[in-house]
Design an enzyme around this catalytic site. Structure first.
Site, PDB file in Angstrom:
ATOM      1  N   ASP A  55       0.841  -1.205   0.000  1.00 50.48           N
ATOM      2  CA  ASP A  55       0.000   0.000   0.000  1.00 50.48           C
ATOM      3  C   ASP A  55       0.872   1.250   0.000  1.00 50.48           C
ATOM      4  OD1 ASP A  55      -2.699   1.400   0.495  1.00 50.48           O
ATOM      5  OD2 ASP A  55      -1.508   2.075   2.204  1.00 50.48           O
ATOM      6  N   GLU A 126      -1.336  -5.366  -4.180  1.00 53.27           N
ATOM      7  CA  GLU A 126      -0.496  -4.600  -3.254  1.00 53.27           C
ATOM      8  C   GLU A 126       0.506  -5.513  -2.554  1.00 53.27           C
ATOM      9  OE1 GLU A 126      -3.262  -0.792  -1.990  1.00 53.27           O
ATOM     10  OE2 GLU A 126      -3.309  -2.584  -0.725  1.00 53.27           O
TER      11      GLU A 126
END
Length: 238
Positions: A55, A126
């Protein structure tokens, strides 16, 4: 680090080839395997920690891509564009395009959950970024293939006056012109062609139907209706 299951390694190699990763020797294969292991397989041995790292990676890469290609844009525009190119919707679309579902380990009930598909693919995407970053502690395994994807999407978003948020754009237009807010009416789609059309939304203003749209969620259907209305209004006002 190596993984014992050579068949699994060959599968992961195929994914990296699809993405365009070149330096396979630098990849930590155990981390990559972990990045594509859903929590339904193991509560402790799954992608969640790598997703957390990934992220941060996608946000940093997006910021650098925007700074390198749109240095003249205000910071507010940077934030608006980045919010889209780091969104679950877009990351899930990338992961779906590259067939992440083929490599993501999960139990059958999760795999059959079509409504949660985009979200879990975004998480896995991610996590893969996190695994590649942790393999080298830098972006060398990431930016060569990810930059072109983000540059293309950023250009698309930058050219869109609504910044792909048609509800906000339509609301701004209606408040400016009529001092009124659009009204959305959402219902369940009884004639369900696919899961992406689970809900049907209508957007009204001054008792006039401005647009209709379908979506997998109520929010998505409202965005689709707002997009149709906004595009129609803008074409008339050109």
């Amino acid at each position: 680090m190596a993984i014992q299951d050579q068949r699994r390694k060959r599968e992961l190699l195929k994914l990296l080839e699809k993405l365009g990763v070149k330096n396979f020797a630098a990849v930590n294969w155990s981390l990559l395997d972990l990045a594509l292991t859903h929590p339904s397989i193991s509560l402790t041995h799954n992608y969640e920690h790598l997703e957390f790292v990934g992220d941060a990676v996608i946000r940093l890469v997006s910021a650098e891509v925007l700074l390198e290609n749109y240095s003249d844009l205000p910071v507010g525009d940077f934030a608006a564009i980045r919010s889209i190119i780091v969104s679950d919707r877009f990351l899930g679309e990338i992961a779906e395009e590259y067939g992440f579902d083929l490599y993501l380990l999960m139990i059958p009930s999760v795999r059959n959950d079509k409504l949660g598909k985009i979200s879990r693919l975004a998480d896995a995407f991610e996590a893969v970024l996190g695994a590649l970053y942790e393999s080298t502690k830098n972006m060398t395994l990431i930016r060569p293939w990810l930059d072109p994807i983000l540059i293309e999407k950023a250009a698309q978003v930058n050219a869109d006056p609504a910044r792909e948020n048609y509800k906000d754009a339509l609301q701004e237009w209606s408040q400016g012109k009529y001092k009124l807010l659009p009204i959305y009416k959402v219902k369940y789609n009884d004639i369900l062609d696919n899961d992406n059309e689970r809900f049907i939304a209508e957007v009204w203003l001054q008792d006039k139907l401005l647009g209709e749209g379908k979506g997998a969620t109520k929010k998505a259907s409202q965005q689709a209706a707002a997009q149709q209305a906004y595009n129609s209004i803008m074409s008339i006002n050109k």
